[in-house]
Design an enzyme around this catalytic site. Structure first.
Site, PDB file in Angstrom:
ATOM      1  N   HIS A  60       0.816  -1.216   0.000  1.00  0.00           N
ATOM      2  CA  HIS A  60       0.000   0.000   0.000  1.00  0.00           C
ATOM      3  C   HIS A  60       0.846   1.261   0.000  1.00  0.00           C
ATOM      4  CE1 HIS A  60       0.377  -0.376   4.539  1.00  0.00           C
ATOM      5  NE2 HIS A  60       0.578   0.929   4.409  1.00  0.00           N
TER       6      HIS A  60
ATOM      7  N   GLU B 261      -3.837   3.483   1.698  1.00  0.00           N
ATOM      8  CA  GLU B 261      -4.146   3.676   3.106  1.00  0.00           C
ATOM      9  C   GLU B 261      -4.395   5.153   3.346  1.00  0.00           C
ATOM     10  OE1 GLU B 261      -2.012   3.704   7.514  1.00  0.00           O
ATOM     11  OE2 GLU B 261      -0.993   2.730   5.832  1.00  0.00           O
TER      12      GLU B 261
ATOM     13  N   GLU C 116       7.284   1.076   5.061  1.00  0.00           N
ATOM     14  CA  GLU C 116       6.782   0.194   6.116  1.00  0.00           C
ATOM     15  C   GLU C 116       6.975  -1.259   5.692  1.00  0.00           C
ATOM     16  OE1 GLU C 116       2.778  -0.313   8.905  1.00  0.00           O
ATOM     17  OE2 GLU C 116       2.599   0.593   6.914  1.00  0.00           O
TER      18      GLU C 116
ATOM     19  N   ARG D 133      -2.221  11.026   4.158  1.00  0.00           N
ATOM     20  CA  ARG D 133      -2.979  11.656   5.235  1.00  0.00           C
ATOM     21  C   ARG D 133      -4.126  12.459   4.626  1.00  0.00           C
ATOM     22  NH1 ARG D 133       2.473  12.076   6.512  1.00  0.00           N
ATOM     23  NH2 ARG D 133       3.058  11.194   8.550  1.00  0.00           N
TER      24      ARG D 133
ATOM     25  N   ARG E 166       8.126  19.369  -2.928  1.00  0.00           N
ATOM     26  CA  ARG E 166       7.971  18.314  -3.940  1.00  0.00           C
ATOM     27  C   ARG E 166       8.674  17.040  -3.484  1.00  0.00           C
ATOM     28  NH1 ARG E 166       8.143  19.016  -9.846  1.00  0.00           N
ATOM     29  NH2 ARG E 166      10.355  18.627  -9.644  1.00  0.00           N
TER      30      ARG E 166
ATOM     31  N   HIS F 160       2.121  11.143  -7.251  1.00  0.00           N
ATOM     32  CA  HIS F 160       0.727  10.759  -7.468  1.00  0.00           C
ATOM     33  C   HIS F 160       0.532   9.268  -7.250  1.00  0.00           C
ATOM     34  CE1 HIS F 160       2.627  10.289 -11.553  1.00  0.00           C
ATOM     35  NE2 HIS F 160       2.010   9.108 -11.473  1.00  0.00           N
TER      36      HIS F 160
ATOM     37  N   HIS G 155      -0.063   2.277  -9.932  1.00  0.00           N
ATOM     38  CA  HIS G 155       1.256   2.622  -9.385  1.00  0.00           C
ATOM     39  C   HIS G 155       1.215   3.846  -8.488  1.00  0.00           C
ATOM     40  CE1 HIS G 155       1.542   5.258 -13.116  1.00  0.00           C
ATOM     41  NE2 HIS G 155       2.014   6.088 -12.213  1.00  0.00           N
TER      42      HIS G 155
ATOM     43  N   GLU H 271       6.661   3.847  -9.356  1.00  0.00           N
ATOM     44  CA  GLU H 271       7.273   4.657 -10.403  1.00  0.00           C
ATOM     45  C   GLU H 271       8.265   5.626  -9.768  1.00  0.00           C
ATOM     46  OE1 GLU H 271       6.221   8.195 -13.627  1.00  0.00           O
ATOM     47  OE2 GLU H 271       4.589   7.164 -12.589  1.00  0.00           O
TER      48      GLU H 271
ATOM     49  N   ASN I 284      -6.275  11.815  11.280  1.00  0.00           N
ATOM     50  CA  ASN I 284      -6.043  12.242  12.657  1.00  0.00           C
ATOM     51  C   ASN I 284      -7.272  13.000  13.138  1.00  0.00           C
ATOM     52  OD1 ASN I 284      -3.129  11.448  13.138  1.00  0.00           O
ATOM     53  ND2 ASN I 284      -2.928  12.641  11.260  1.00  0.00           N
TER      54      ASN I 284
ATOM     55  N   HIS J 217       4.030   7.044   3.529  1.00  0.00           N
ATOM     56  CA  HIS J 217       4.960   5.960   3.255  1.00  0.00           C
ATOM     57  C   HIS J 217       4.400   5.025   2.198  1.00  0.00           C
ATOM     58  CE1 HIS J 217       2.314   4.272   6.522  1.00  0.00           C
ATOM     59  NE2 HIS J 217       2.288   3.242   5.667  1.00  0.00           N
TER      60      HIS J 217
END
Length: 313
Positions: A12, A72, A300, A16, A96, A100, A171, A227, A76, A254
């Site tokens: 994944h 994911e 992760e 946020r 940057r 995407h 991707h 990518e 918060n 992540h």
């Protein structure tokens, strides 16, 4: 204990979000489904894992750790009511880094029209610019969602209908400073394969598509690819650095790889001399680890629970 990188999966990519209701609704409109939700009331955040789960999907019905191409969403508590809260999408200076996520669709004309008719905004429509074969929609937090076709340009395309059950979370793109260092890390350390390379010397950048699948010239039907975008010359600039999404201001968090044997995989990473953000033994959560890639992006590492039980998720 041993580990086999050919059994790893690019599980994944984490983003946020300000308002989970709006964000989940957007991604569900694109055909994804919440396949797992982890609530952390004590720490005041929830995690939503979305993926393609229809009968036409690649990994329909699998445990969430036994899939590729999930998104994911991390929420918060309270951000939805904070007028000043805003994530960074990774595409504006000086922050940057992440670029995407990308979905591949059956009929790109119809897919884009459906998104536009629903009132969602675009960063780039099919008719904009010189590249008429890709579009970029914007999610509620202004993250870019690339839309590409699963069909070759020569194929006749029905521009009037689209079936979201055939879509793929194709991707995730991140920008890298030094292509050679990043390619070595993702291939030698994480065990990914270089599936496709696109060179654009006239525009001074290259694209590298990596994953745990077999190489192919046509990768649009895949799920769970990474990518890497390399802009020529950044590797020669000693002071150049991309934003990893976790330093303030935050946005992208992540990418995640699920492995066949979590302890053995982490032992192997140790032998490879990785930079750790979090070892398995650090903190309260003993079922996840984080390594850092050459640009400081977080990766992760979790157990594929369909191969070996570890976390009881």
């Amino acid at each position: 204990m041993t580990t086999d990188t050919s059994k790893y999966k690019f599980n994944h990519s984490m983003l946020r979000v300000k308002d989970p209701k709006r964000s989940v609704a957007f991604y569900e409109f694109l055909g994804l489904k919440v396949v797992n939700k982890i609530e952390n009331a004590d720490a005041k955040f929830d995690l939503y894992f979305l993926g393609y789960d229809s009968s036409k999907a690649v990994s329909s019905g699998n445990h969430w750790t036994d899939r590729e191409g999930l998104i994911e969403l991390t929420h918060n508590y309270g951000t939805e009511d904070d007028p000043n809260y805003k994530t960074v999408n990774g595409n504006s200076e000086p922050h940057r880094g992440f670029g995407h996520v990308c979905i591949s669709v059956d009929n790109i004309q119809a897919a884009c029209k459906r998104i536009e008719d629903a009132g969602y905004k675009f960063q780039k429509k099919l008719t904009d610019g010189r590249m008429k074969h890709i579009a970029f929609a914007l999610d509620p937090d202004d993250y870019w969602v690339e839309i590409v076709s699963q069909k070759n340009a020569a194929e006749t395309e029905d521009i009037t209908t689209t079936d979201v059950e055939t879509y793929r979370m194709n991707h995730t793109m991140i920008r890298v400073k030094d292509a050679e260092k990043s390619l070595a890390f993702y291939q030698d350390t994480l065990g990914m394969k270089l599936l496709r390379k696109m060179e654009a010397p006239q525009a001074s950048f290259n694209l590298y598509f990596l994953g745990y699948s077999e190489p192919s010239d046509k990768t649009s039907g895949y799920e769970g690819l990474l990518e890497l975008t390399w802009n020529y010359g950044t590797e020669k600039d000693e002071g150049f650095k991309y934003h990893n999404g976790n330093d303030e201001p935050q946005g992208f968090g992540h990418i995640c790889v699920s492995v066949d044997n979590l302890q053995a995989a982490c032992d192997r990473f140790d032998q490879k001399g990785v930079n750790w953000k979090k070892r398995l033994t650090d903190g309260r959560m003993k079922n996840i680890a984080f390594v850092l890639d050459p640009d400081g992006y977080w990766i992760e590492v979790v157990q594929n629970e369909s191969i070996k039980k570890h976390a009881g998720w």
